[in-house]
Design an enzyme around this catalytic site. Sequence first.
Site, mmCIF file in Angstrom:
data_model
loop_
_atom_site.group_PDB
_atom_site.id
_atom_site.type_symbol
_atom_site.label_atom_id
_atom_site.label_comp_id
_atom_site.label_asym_id
_atom_site.label_seq_id
_atom_site.Cartn_x
_atom_site.Cartn_y
_atom_site.Cartn_z
ATOM 1 N N TYR A 161 53.452 68.468 25.111
ATOM 2 C CA TYR A 161 52.154 68.204 24.480
ATOM 3 C C TYR A 161 52.319 67.203 23.338
ATOM 4 O O TYR A 161 51.908 66.072 23.445
ATOM 5 C CB TYR A 161 51.519 69.510 23.987
ATOM 6 C CG TYR A 161 50.126 69.305 23.439
ATOM 7 C CD1 TYR A 161 49.048 69.122 24.293
ATOM 8 C CD2 TYR A 161 49.887 69.271 22.059
ATOM 9 C CE1 TYR A 161 47.765 68.909 23.805
ATOM 10 C CE2 TYR A 161 48.614 69.065 21.553
ATOM 11 C CZ TYR A 161 47.557 68.888 22.432
ATOM 12 O OH TYR A 161 46.297 68.670 21.944
ATOM 13 N N SER A 242 45.212 66.832 28.339
ATOM 14 C CA SER A 242 44.545 66.367 27.137
ATOM 15 C C SER A 242 45.464 65.381 26.405
ATOM 16 O O SER A 242 45.831 64.358 26.983
ATOM 17 C CB SER A 242 44.167 67.563 26.253
ATOM 18 O OG SER A 242 43.265 67.185 25.255
ATOM 19 N N ASP A 325 33.443 67.642 31.199
ATOM 20 C CA ASP A 325 34.361 67.668 30.058
ATOM 21 C C ASP A 325 33.726 66.938 28.878
ATOM 22 O O ASP A 325 33.558 65.720 28.909
ATOM 23 C CB ASP A 325 35.689 67.015 30.438
ATOM 24 C CG ASP A 325 36.778 67.231 29.391
ATOM 25 O OD1 ASP A 325 36.441 67.557 28.240
ATOM 26 O OD2 ASP A 325 37.966 67.075 29.737
ATOM 27 N N HIS A 358 36.523 71.107 29.338
ATOM 28 C CA HIS A 358 37.891 70.611 29.141
ATOM 29 C C HIS A 358 38.925 71.616 29.638
ATOM 30 O O HIS A 358 39.982 71.234 30.134
ATOM 31 C CB HIS A 358 38.092 70.340 27.646
ATOM 32 C CG HIS A 358 39.312 69.555 27.325
ATOM 33 N ND1 HIS A 358 39.545 68.292 27.839
ATOM 34 C CD2 HIS A 358 40.377 69.832 26.520
ATOM 35 C CE1 HIS A 358 40.690 67.831 27.369
ATOM 36 N NE2 HIS A 358 41.219 68.749 26.571
#
Length: 386
Positions: A161, A242, A325, A358
């Site tokens: 991430y 993301s 989203d 999302h």
Amino acid sequence: LYSLDLARWVETGAIGPVETLFEPAYRVSIAGIARTRDRLFVSLMDNVRGKVVVCERMDGNWSLKPVALPENGNVGISHAEQFGSSVSFSFTDFLTPSSIIWSDDNGETLATVKSQPARFDASPLISEQFEARSKDGTMIPYFVVRRRDQKGPVPTLLYGYGGFEVPLLPGYAGVRGKLWLEKGNAYVQACIRGGGEFGPAWHQAALKGNRQNGFDDFAAVAQDVVKRGIATASSLGIQGGSNGGLLTGVSLTQHPELFGAVIIEVPLLDMLRYAELPPGASWMAEYGDPSKPEDAKWLSAYSPYQHVDAAAAYPPVLLTTSTADDRVHPGHARKMAARLQEAGHARTLFFEETEGGHGGRGDRRPQAAQTAMKYVFLQRALTAKA
């Protein structure tokens, strides 16, 4: 963490002497404290692993020793009996469902008294922690979950991430265990800069113009996994969503030779226009402002959409997004899929969910179908190359 004599303070008004009971280190921080009648318990985050130490004061001095909890997990102090000696801890790791570990004698003897149900057979598996040296010399911790008797490279999923000061900690995932680990595959979780594993400085080291540090960290982990014989480059798949989708998108365009498959979920990918798509402008403190020439310079250096190369040998790619989203606009994934396909990269797949946001739909059945789709994609792309 400091210690002082409260009774002396009340009687005399003098605070001192003040003793230092525990001092945080570069990669060790205090997560919480609790006490029983005779002991003080301190929970720590030590190089992304939870630990607890028990402190006892005898003959005017403090002694500290670790509580014998499992390693490579996420630990918390659930309760401590202030007028007794019972204490309990919460624990989970990649192989252990969320559990309560109980002690009636200040942590001397421990017993698991409650646990969520196991979703896969973890008995043949082992969880380990390693470090990779990034491009600038920084050591990047990462976890590996695999079969204890692994003899050679296997299909391996690397997840990352690296943004917004969000830490990636050890945690149980029953679906991953059932659909990936039980098949003899390996899982790797990288704690790259940009996250919150070691506080604000770790985040700021990959902020704005320093973003490339996080991408270099992820590439270094991939290379280290191959060096250790856990996977080959062609049997190593990556996944991120993301901000993690930006990470895997950059990894695709900067280092296609390091990976055998790439999953890019609900991603940011056009970093020169991300602020024009709602709510992208709210993230300029993280990435920078593309309308400023100095910021646009570093954004354009890595923005995946602008770096698609028709001549590159890209591995199979799966891009996913959602029509609904409202966190990251679906235009990022749509444009990237179109550009990859137009550039002749036929092994580019695109999936768009029409409902949910999302985080996907709330209905478990389409969630299950999409999760299965991703693992089947990885299995097919990586198995023949392991």
